[in-house]
Design a protein around this motif. Structure first.
Motif, mmCIF file in Angstrom:
data_model
loop_
_atom_site.group_PDB
_atom_site.id
_atom_site.type_symbol
_atom_site.label_atom_id
_atom_site.label_comp_id
_atom_site.label_asym_id
_atom_site.label_seq_id
_atom_site.Cartn_x
_atom_site.Cartn_y
_atom_site.Cartn_z
ATOM 1 N N LEU A 4 0.827 -1.002 0.220
ATOM 2 C CA LEU A 4 0.139 0.251 -0.048
ATOM 3 C C LEU A 4 0.426 1.179 -0.239
ATOM 4 O O LEU A 4 2.109 1.597 1.071
ATOM 5 N N ALA A 5 0.473 2.152 -0.918
ATOM 6 C CA ALA A 5 1.152 3.820 -1.252
ATOM 7 C C ALA A 5 0.317 4.364 -0.281
ATOM 8 O O ALA A 5 -0.666 4.710 -0.211
ATOM 9 N N ILE A 6 0.579 5.090 0.591
ATOM 10 C CA ILE A 6 0.007 6.733 1.178
ATOM 11 C C ILE A 6 0.857 8.306 0.940
ATOM 12 O O ILE A 6 1.962 7.706 0.789
ATOM 13 N N ILE A 7 -0.540 8.824 0.329
ATOM 14 C CA ILE A 7 0.698 10.111 -0.564
ATOM 15 C C ILE A 7 -0.106 10.812 0.243
ATOM 16 O O ILE A 7 -1.574 10.823 0.868
ATOM 17 N N ASP A 8 0.041 12.272 1.376
ATOM 18 C CA ASP A 8 -0.082 13.086 2.280
ATOM 19 C C ASP A 8 0.457 14.004 1.597
ATOM 20 O O ASP A 8 1.586 14.941 1.790
ATOM 21 N N MET A 9 0.060 14.649 1.291
ATOM 22 C CA MET A 9 -0.138 16.513 0.445
ATOM 23 C C MET A 9 -0.733 17.849 1.909
ATOM 24 O O MET A 9 -1.378 17.485 0.926
ATOM 25 N N GLY A 10 0.449 17.695 1.994
ATOM 26 C CA GLY A 10 0.455 19.423 3.063
ATOM 27 C C GLY A 10 1.003 20.734 2.295
ATOM 28 O O GLY A 10 1.223 20.594 1.487
ATOM 29 N N VAL A 18 5.023 3.853 1.443
ATOM 30 C CA VAL A 18 5.500 2.543 1.614
ATOM 31 C C VAL A 18 5.614 2.098 2.296
ATOM 32 O O VAL A 18 6.318 1.471 2.902
ATOM 33 N N LEU A 19 3.840 0.823 2.987
ATOM 34 C CA LEU A 19 4.018 -0.399 3.407
ATOM 35 C C LEU A 19 3.676 -1.636 3.207
ATOM 36 O O LEU A 19 3.172 -1.646 2.043
ATOM 37 N N SER A 30 7.903 0.143 4.291
ATOM 38 C CA SER A 30 9.305 -0.602 3.315
ATOM 39 C C SER A 30 9.813 0.768 2.572
ATOM 40 O O SER A 30 11.072 0.579 2.086
ATOM 41 N N TYR A 31 9.154 2.031 2.173
ATOM 42 C CA TYR A 31 10.267 3.276 1.863
ATOM 43 C C TYR A 31 9.129 4.563 2.381
ATOM 44 O O TYR A 31 7.824 4.328 2.462
ATOM 45 N N GLN A 32 10.455 5.160 2.088
ATOM 46 C CA GLN A 32 9.403 6.547 2.763
ATOM 47 C C GLN A 32 10.161 7.378 1.832
ATOM 48 O O GLN A 32 11.763 7.535 1.301
ATOM 49 N N GLU A 33 9.162 8.484 1.062
ATOM 50 C CA GLU A 33 10.159 9.755 0.732
ATOM 51 C C GLU A 33 9.389 11.681 1.245
ATOM 52 O O GLU A 33 8.338 10.897 1.665
ATOM 53 N N LYS A 34 10.400 12.357 1.386
ATOM 54 C CA LYS A 34 9.804 13.557 2.091
ATOM 55 C C LYS A 34 9.839 14.581 1.313
ATOM 56 O O LYS A 34 11.410 14.327 0.938
ATOM 57 N N GLU A 35 9.599 15.912 1.327
ATOM 58 C CA GLU A 35 9.693 16.651 0.261
ATOM 59 C C GLU A 35 9.212 18.282 0.744
ATOM 60 O O GLU A 35 8.185 18.202 0.833
ATOM 61 N N ILE A 67 7.842 5.450 -8.829
ATOM 62 C CA ILE A 67 8.045 4.253 -7.765
ATOM 63 C C ILE A 67 6.896 3.203 -7.571
ATOM 64 O O ILE A 67 7.691 2.115 -7.470
ATOM 65 N N MET A 68 6.171 3.801 -7.888
ATOM 66 C CA MET A 68 4.685 2.952 -7.577
ATOM 67 C C MET A 68 4.173 1.324 -9.307
ATOM 68 O O MET A 68 4.426 0.519 -8.734
ATOM 69 N N GLU A 69 5.687 2.282 -9.931
ATOM 70 C CA GLU A 69 4.948 1.286 -11.003
ATOM 71 C C GLU A 69 6.149 -0.033 -10.777
ATOM 72 O O GLU A 69 6.411 -0.958 -10.644
ATOM 73 N N VAL A 70 7.759 0.864 -10.524
ATOM 74 C CA VAL A 70 8.920 -0.607 -10.027
ATOM 75 C C VAL A 70 8.392 -0.460 -8.834
ATOM 76 O O VAL A 70 8.975 -2.431 -8.877
#
Length: 510
Positions: A4-10, A18-19, A30-35, A67-70
């Motif tokens: 499961l991918a979760i995107i939080d746009m603040g 990604v969990l 299993s994965y995390q990105e923040k910008e 990344i989700m596609e990969v």
């Protein structure tokens, strides 16, 4: 396995995690990105999202889509909060996101944002009565919790980005503008009657709260870099607040622990938190690294696993089981269950000798349940590896110090070793009294471990009698059991027992 991918746009940042949920229902990140995208920049003046902020968000979302596609992830929960919620062109931007990335993003209400933050906190911090605030770039959400249940929630349009712009707090501070900001924030918060004088602990979610934790850790030489469940006391916050609000913009950057991405927003964020402290009457702030994203996941997890509710009744028990589940069967369940049972019996039988209570017993049993996890690194020295893993594992319901103590106890499950003591990186976080307790309780764990040396679970029961400075440990085995190996191993610990408790231990098998 489910991914499961979760995107939080603040308003200030965008986060992507990604969990995965294994077949045994254990989950892991299993994965995390923040910008930092500053999507809400200029919103206070124009009422709309600026092109630069939208373009920064789209650039990130296109990367996340790739990344989700990969990773072959087809399930994605994507949400937008206050900036998109209040912007006049928010709906148009969501359509643009879908057109350019294929990601369907949903705007959530302030009330739902508050509820998701509550789920993230209640499942990871052991408090029953407290006040949550989730401070973002364009709003702050409050949730009042009594007996573990949310009773009130509200979203107020006060954010670090919007307050910075409204009162020009991004560079060198004009004291009058800062006072105007504080008055404005106080008026908005004080308008909510149930927030006044609650005198409850605060739980803070969001980048500003986390950054204050980092600054306090640096200021106090806190040994552990863990943020979640870190306690920031009012007097420490006030010291940092004075440092932040009295320095020039250039000198503010020199504050240890202050994120370079947040230098221009920290004053407004500090003003909001200071006002919350003042209005609520709290003396401490528990900083949470878990919030909206975790709330979204727990909601999904409960549905996926057919749970009755997305709130766990015993967060420590659940997180221990979950952590063990992620290790791929490295732990022998029958052995661990036997060792844990006998450790608890020894604690109870010798209670007259050690005098510790239920909280100490909980730490001991947690150590027993996890004492073998270090085998996933290497069988040799696995007690030392277990100590490190327990201290850093995603366990919830213990303070930082308690989690480390549980790890220290597990590190001695083959007996107290100077080599292991020297390897403890955070040894100074435990007091002298803590180390006395650790040595005593680890002796019980070592005895229980030794009694199941052959992994046959031969011990049925234990009973202690005491006379003339001798403790007689009567060990009852199952019929026909061979106990020679266990007896030999346990006798190696009688010297340690006498050193820690001051009496002789005699073993009697029957």
């Amino acid at each position: 396995m489910e991914k499961l991918a979760i995107i939080d746009m603040g308003s200030n940042s965008i986060r992507f995690v990604v969990l995965q949920i294994a077949d045994n229902k254990s989950y892991s990140l299993s994965y995390q990105e923040k910008e930092s995208i500053r999507l809400g920049q200029g919103l206070n003046q124009t009422g709309e999202l600026g092109e630069d902020g939208m373009q920064r968000a789209l650039t990130c979302l296109k990367v996340y889509k790739h990344i989700m596609e990969v990773m072959d992830i087809t399930n994605c929960i994507a949400v937008a909060t206050a900036a998109v919620r209040s912007a006049g062109n928010g709906d148009a931007f969501l359509k643009r996101i879908y057109a350019e990335t294929g990601i369907t993003m949903t705007v959530i209400t302030g009330e739902r944002e508050a509820y998701l933050g509550y789920l993230g906190v209640i499942n990871t911090i052991a408090l029953d009565n407290f006040l949550i605030f989730d401070l973002g770039g364009a709003s702050v959400e409050f949730t009042l919790v009594h007996d573990g249940e949310p009773v009130h929630s509200v979203s107020i349009p006060l954010g670090a980005v919007t307050m910075t712009e409204k009162f020009s707090l991004g560079s060198t501070i004009d004291p009058e503008k800062l006072q105007d900001c504080l008055k404005y924030i106080r008026k908005k918060i004080s308008a909510v009657d149930w927030l006044k004088d609650t005198n409850l602990p605060l739980v803070g979610i969001g980048g500003t709260a986390r950054n204050f934790a980092k600054m306090d850790q640096r200021a106090t030489n806190y040994e552990m870099a863990k943020i979640h469940n870190y306690i920031l006391h009012l007097e420490n916050f006030e010291y940092l607040y004075d440092q932040i609000t009295t320095r020039t913009s250039a000198n503010r950057r020199k504050i240890a622990g202050l994120s370079s991405e947040r230098t221009d927003l920290i004053v407004a964020g500090a003003a909001v938190i200071k006002t919350i402290f003042d209005v609520v009457g709290s003396q401490s702030l528990v900083v949470s690294g878990c919030g909206l994203r975790e709330g979204l996941f727990f909601e999904y997890y409960a549905q996926y696993c057919h749970l009755a509710k997305p709130r766990f009744d015993d967060i420590l028990d659940f997180s221990v089981k979950n952590f063990i589940g992620t290790l791929g069967g490295v732990v022998n369940a029958a052995h661990v269950q036997q060792v844990t049972r006998l450790t608890g019996l020894l604690f109870d039988q010798f209670q007259f000798l050690h005098g510790y209570g239920e909280r100490e017993k909980l730490l001991l049993l947690t150590a027993a349940r996890l004492h073998d996890v270090g085998k996933i690194i290497n069988f040799y020295d696995h007690a030392r590896h277990s100590a490190f893993m327990i201290g850093h594992a995603p366990l919830y319901g213990l303070t930082h110090r308690e989690q480390l103590i549980a790890g220290f106890i597990a590190g001695f499950h083959h007996g107290i070793s100077r080599k292991t003591i020297r390897a403890y990186r955070y040894a100074n976080m435990a007091t002298e009294e803590d180390w006395i307790m650790i040595r005593k309780l680890s002796t019980f764990l070592a005895l229980a471990e030794a009694s199941d040396l052959t992994y046959e679970q031969i011990v049925k029961d234990i009973h202690v009698t005491f006379a003339e400075n001798v403790a007689v440990l009567v060990i009852t085995t199952h019929a026909g059991a061979t106990y020679n190996a266990a007896d030999y191993e346990m006798k190696q610990l009688t010297k340690q027992f006498k050193k820690e408790f001051g009496i002789t231990l005699l073993l009697v098998w029957k």
